[in-house]
Design an enzyme around this catalytic site. Structure first.
Site, mmCIF file in Angstrom:
data_model
loop_
_atom_site.group_PDB
_atom_site.id
_atom_site.type_symbol
_atom_site.label_atom_id
_atom_site.label_comp_id
_atom_site.label_asym_id
_atom_site.label_seq_id
_atom_site.Cartn_x
_atom_site.Cartn_y
_atom_site.Cartn_z
ATOM 1 N N HIS A 106 -5.948 -6.620 -1.628
ATOM 2 C CA HIS A 106 -4.916 -5.638 -1.272
ATOM 3 C C HIS A 106 -3.669 -6.301 -0.667
ATOM 4 O O HIS A 106 -3.729 -6.886 0.403
ATOM 5 C CB HIS A 106 -5.534 -4.643 -0.294
ATOM 6 C CG HIS A 106 -4.840 -3.313 -0.244
ATOM 7 N ND1 HIS A 106 -4.423 -2.636 -1.368
ATOM 8 C CD2 HIS A 106 -4.505 -2.520 0.820
ATOM 9 C CE1 HIS A 106 -3.857 -1.488 -1.001
ATOM 10 N NE2 HIS A 106 -3.894 -1.395 0.308
ATOM 11 N N ASP A 122 -8.152 -5.865 -6.158
ATOM 12 C CA ASP A 122 -7.885 -4.725 -5.277
ATOM 13 C C ASP A 122 -8.183 -3.410 -5.983
ATOM 14 O O ASP A 122 -7.560 -3.084 -6.995
ATOM 15 C CB ASP A 122 -6.405 -4.770 -4.865
ATOM 16 C CG ASP A 122 -6.011 -3.606 -3.972
ATOM 17 O OD1 ASP A 122 -6.907 -2.964 -3.398
ATOM 18 O OD2 ASP A 122 -4.794 -3.340 -3.851
ATOM 19 N N SER A 144 0.850 -1.186 0.000
ATOM 20 C CA SER A 144 0.000 0.000 0.000
ATOM 21 C C SER A 144 0.897 1.251 0.000
ATOM 22 O O SER A 144 1.847 1.320 -0.788
ATOM 23 C CB SER A 144 -0.940 -0.059 1.212
ATOM 24 O OG SER A 144 -2.001 0.829 1.066
#
Lengths: 510, 510
Positions: B473, B446, B186
Site C-alpha cells: 500500500h 496491495d 490511499s
C-alpha cells in the site's frame, strides 16, 4: 442575469424597477404566423407552441454535505416525440437559470428547431429556487437557513443527478447511455459551460450562449460592459453617445434648481415629480437602464419586455436623439432642448405604443422569485463588478464599490458577497485550457460579451468562440426567424456542426 | 482507508478491533540509523525527523451553500527551507486524508526526499474532521448537524481555498503563481486525483498513490480486493491459500461442539474463551483481518502497526503454515493439526515479539477520530462494496449487503449510505478521458489495487498508470530505504520525471 437581473444589479441600492405583470402581453405578429417573439427571461408560457410533459425528480437539498437530509422535487420539462432511443438519440438538456423553466422552454427555439433532425429528447431542467422548484415551498425565501442552498454548485449537481437518472431510467440493452448536450443562455450558459467543465463524464458538450463566465473580480475591467453599451450607440452615430453623455450634466444643472425639477417633471411626464436629489438619482438610474436594456435587447425584430420595443431599439433611440438635437449651440436653453430630444428618443423605449400616460421610474417587482433569487446569488457567489468611467463610456462615472454592495447584501440577505468564490469554484479563464467541447457564443451587440469567452481554446479542444456581430443577448438560442441576420444563422450552423461531432464521439465511447 | 479503516469496513457490524495505544511504540532499528518505519495511517509524530511549521487557515464550513456561515481553522504544516520563490519553486501539497496530518507528514518521506532538488515548498494540509482540524471542536462528532460537513467535496474545496491563499500571500512581482503538485496516498490519493480533475486550474499535476477511485458500486467486482489478498498468499505457494481456505471449515467443524471450542480457546491462547457462534464469527473476522493486513503491509522491511511485524509478513505466515501442515491426510485429528499449524503461522503476525500473552480478538479503538470519521464517510459517500466468493479467494463466501450496511449506518450515524454518490461526483472510470497529469501508482501486492487505475490515458494526457510489482500500500510515497525493491525505486523516478515536466509546463503558463 438577463434584463431584470441586470436592473437589480445596477441599481438595487437605490432603485428596483417595477414591472406590471399586465404589461407582459405578447404581441404575436399576424404576418409571421406562429413566430414567437419573446425577450430573454420573461415570456408567457401560454403563447408557446412547444409541447412538453412536466415531470419532477427528487433531489437532495444538499449534494455536498450530509447535515441536511431534506429532499425536494425539481421540475423538468421533457419531450420525447422526436427521440430515437434505439439509435442512441441524444438528450438535449437545458441547464435552467434564474427563472421559471417554462420561460426558457418557450424561448429557446433553437433546441426545438434542431431536435427533430437529431432525433433528440428535449429536456429543460429548472434551476432550484426558481419557478416551481422550491426546496422549501413558500418558505424557501423566508428563512435564510432555507435559502442558503441556492447556489450554482448545487444546481449543477441537480443536473448531474437528473441526467444520471434519465440515463438509467431510459437505458435499453443496446444503448447503455445516450449522448448529452447541454444548452444554456446567459447565467444558464455559464451553467452549461461549468457543467461540462466539472462533469465532463455526464455531459458530452455544451452550447454556452452569451455566458459571461469572466464577469468576475479581476478577470475583466468592470467598465467593459458599459463600454459595449456605449459602442452600440456609437455605431449608429458618434453623436449619439456624445449627446447622452452631455445629458447627465444637463439633468444635473437643470435639477439643481426647483424650477428645473418642475420643468423636467412636467415635460418628461413623470408620474412622480422630482423633489429631491434622490429622485434625480433614480431618474438617472432609470435612464441608464434604458440604454443598457436597449443594447441587450437590440434584436432585429420587434419584441416585448417591460414594454413593447421596436426592432433595433438602439437605432430608434439614436435616430430620434440625433435628429432632434438643436443645432444652435449658443441657445441659452440648450439643456432643455437636449433633454426634450432625449425624451423624444426614450419615448420609443418606454412609450412605443403611445399609450403610456406617465413615466414611472419607481416601478418595482421585487416579489418575483427571479429578481429575489438572482439578487441573493449576486450577494453570495455571483458577484459581478460593474462600473463606468464617464470617459470611455457614455455614463456618469461610477466606481464598483464592494463595500457598499456588501452593506446592501448584509441588510437584505444577511450574506457577505464573496468576490472570489466563482473564481475558486470555476477558475475563470484559467480553467479553459482544461476544458473541451464547449461553444462560447457571444453577440457583439450584447454588453454581456464583456465577460464572455471570445477566444478559442487549443486545437482539438473544441473550445470554440463564436462571435455574432449583429447579435444581442443569446440571440442564437432563439427560434429561427426571417429577420435573423446572416451571422446568427451561421452561428447556429456552427452549433449544429459541433453538436453532430460531439454526439458521434459520445456514441463511440465504451 | 488504510488498515484500520479497512478493519472497520470489513467487520464493523460485528466487530471493531481494539488497538491498545501502548502498543504503538515505534522500533527504530539501530542498524538503520535514522530510518523510520511507519505503517500507513498510524504513526507517532514525535519520531519524525522532518521539520515543519504548524499553521492555520480559516475556511468556511460549507463551500457550496450559504445557510451555514460558520468558519473554522484548518491546520496545515509547511516547510519553506528549500523553497526558491524567486525561481517559481513549486508547492508540493499533500491532500490530507483520514487522519492526523502529522502522521502523513511523517510518513510521506518521498515528498521530503525530493523537495530539496525541486526547491519546493512542502505543505501538508489536514483533512477536515481529522487531527486538529475540527470545525466544531469537541462537538464536531457529537451532533449530526455538525458532522455532516465531513465530505470529500468540502475537503477538496478547503484545499483549493488554501492553495489560492498560499499563492496570493506569497506572490512576488516576478512570479504571480507557483506550480502546484498534489500528492496523496490511499484516500489521500483519491483526493489528489479528484483535486486535479475538479480544480485543474489550481493544481498542475497529481501523484495519486494506491488511490482506489474505482472501488465503488458497479465499477469493479466486489471480490477483487480479496482475490488480490489471496494472490499474495498464493504467490508464496498455492498450498498456502488452500490451507487457509480449509481452515475456515476446520474451525466450523471443531467449534460446532463445546469440546472443540474449549480446545481451540486453549491451544490458540485466546484471551476470551469461545462460548458462542458469535465468538467464532469474531475469531474468523479477526483472522480475515490478519491476512488482509499482512497483504497491505507486505513491506520489504520490518514495520510496526497494531503490533510489530516482520519484513514480508505474508511470506512469514505462509512459510510457517506450509512447513507445519500435516502430511497424513487420514489423520483423524486433521482439523486440529491444521489449526495448530495456522496458529504457529499467525503467531508471526500477532506475536512476533513473543511477548503477547493471549490472543485478543475483541480489541477496540473506536474513540479515534480516524476510525469514526472514515466510518462516517463510508456511511455517506465513500461506499466501497467488499465481498468474497470462497471460490476465487481463500475467504469464506460473504456477499456485499448494502441493506445490512444501511441498517448499520442508520443506527450508528443516522445516515443513508449513497452507493452512487462518488460516481456522480467524480465519474469513476468515465472521468479519466477528461483528466490529465495524474500518476496513478499501484503496488501489485496491495489489495487496494483492486480499485486502482491500472491503465494509462490517451497519449499526451499524462494519465499515467505506474504499477509496482513488489509494492504494497503506497510504498512509493514512503521515504527511500535500502530494502526498497527496484520497482519502487523506478516508480519514484517516473514520478520525478513527470513532476519536472508538469512544473515546467506550469511555469510557462501566462
Amino acid at each position: 442575469m438577463a434584463v431584470r437581473q441586470l436592473l437589480l444589479k445596477r441599481c438595487s441600492d437605490v432603485l428596483t424597477l417595477k414591472i406590471n405583470k399586465g404589461q407582459f402581453s405578447v404581441t404575436v405578429l399576424s404576418q409571421l404566423g406562429k413566430m414567437k417573439y419573446f425577450l430573454p427571461l420573461v415570456f408567457l408560457s401560454f403563447v408557446s407552441g412547444y409541447v412538453y410533459e412536466t415531470k419532477w425528480y427528487t433531489v437532495p437539498v444538499d449534494h455536498f454535505s450530509y447535515s441536511v437530509k431534506d429532499t425536494f422535487k425539481l421540475r423538468y420539462l421533457v419531450n420525447v416525440e422526436n427521440w430515437n432511443a434505439d439509435a442512441k438519440g441524444p438528450i438535449f438538456f437545458y441547464t435552467g437559470n434564474e427563472g421559471d423553466i417554462e420561460m426558457f422552454a418557450n424561448n429557446t427555439g433553437f433546441m426545438w428547431d434542431i431536435a427533430k433532425d437529431f432525433q433528440a429528447m428535449v429536456v429543460f431542467a429548472e434551476h432550484r429556487y426558481y419557478g416551481k422548484s422550491l426546496p422549501y415551498g413558500n418558505n424557501s425565501y423566508t428563512d435564510p437557513k432555507n435559502l442558503g442552498f441556492l447556489s450554482s454548485s448545487q444546481a449543477l449537481a441537480d443536473y448531474a443527478d437528473l441526467i444520471t437518472y434519465l440515463q438509467k431510467s431510459n437505458s435499453k440493452s443496446k444503448a447503455k447511455t445516450y449522448p448529452v448536450i447541454a444548452f444554456g443562455g446567459s447565467y444558464g450558459g455559464m451553467l452549461s459551460a461549468w457543467f461540462r467543465m466539472k462533469y465532463p463524464y455526464i455531459v458530452d458538450g455544451a452550447i454556452a450562449a452569451s455566458a459571461p463566465i469572466l464577469q468576475f473580480t479581476g478577470m475583466v475591467p468592470c467598465d467593459a460592459f458599459n463600454r459595449i453599451v456605449t459602442s452600440d450607440f456609437g455605431a449608429i452615430s458618434p453623436e449619439c453617445p456624445k449627446k447622452i453623455r452631455e445629458s447627465w450634466k444637463a439633468i444635473t444643472r437643470l435639477t439643481s434648481k426647483d424650477e428645473g425639477m418642475k420643468w423636467l417633471s412636467a415635460n418628461w411626464t413623470l408620474c412622480s415629480p422630482l423633489k429631491s436629489d434622490k429622485n434625480v438619482t433614480l431618474l438617472k438610474e432609470w435612464l441608464a437602464e434604458v440604454y443598457t436594456n436597449a443594447a441587450m435587447l437590440n434584436y432585429p425584430y420587434p419584441t416585448n419586455f417591460l414594454l413593447p420595443l421596436p426592432a433595433y431599439p438602439v437605432l430608434e433611440i439614436c435616430s430620434k436623439l440625433i435628429a432632434n438635437v438643436p443645432k444652435n449651440k449658443t441657445d441659452p436653453d440648450q439643456d432643455k432642448a437636449l433633454l426634450m430630444s432625449l425624451f423624444s428618443a426614450i419615448s420609443t423605449y418606454f412609450n412605443h405604443t403611445g399609450k403610456t400616460k406617465c413615466l414611472d421610474v419607481n416601478e418595482n417587482d421585487s416579489d418575483a422569485l427571479m429578481d429575489k433569487g438572482w439578487d441573493y446569488q449576486s450577494c453570495t457567489e455571483m458577484v459581478m463588478p460593474m462600473c463606468s468611467t464617464g470617459e470611455f463610456d457614455m455614463f456618469e462615472a461610477k466606481k464598483w464599490d464592494l463595500g457598499k454592495e456588501a452593506e446592501r447584501c448584509k441588510e437584505r440577505w444577511g450574506t457577505d458577497p464573496k468576490p472570489y468564490q466563482a473564481e475558486m469554484l470555476y477558475g475563470g479563464r484559467k480553467a479553459l485550457p482544461y476544458a473541451s467541447k464547449i461553444i462560447f457564443s457571444n453577440g457583439m451587440l450584447d454588453p454581456w460579451a464583456s465577460g464572455g469567452v471570445l477566444k478559442a481554446g487549443p486545437k482539438g479542444s473544441d473550445i470554440i468562440a463564436v462571435t455574432i456581430p449583429e447579435g444581442a443577448h443569446h440571440l442564437d438560442l432563439r427560434e429561427s426567424n426571417p429577420s435573423d441576420p446572416a451571422s446568427v444563422v451561421q452561428a447556429r450552423k456552427i452549433h449544429v456542426q459541433y453538436i453532430k461531432k460531439w454526439i458521434k464521439a459520445a456514441r463511440s465511447r465504451p
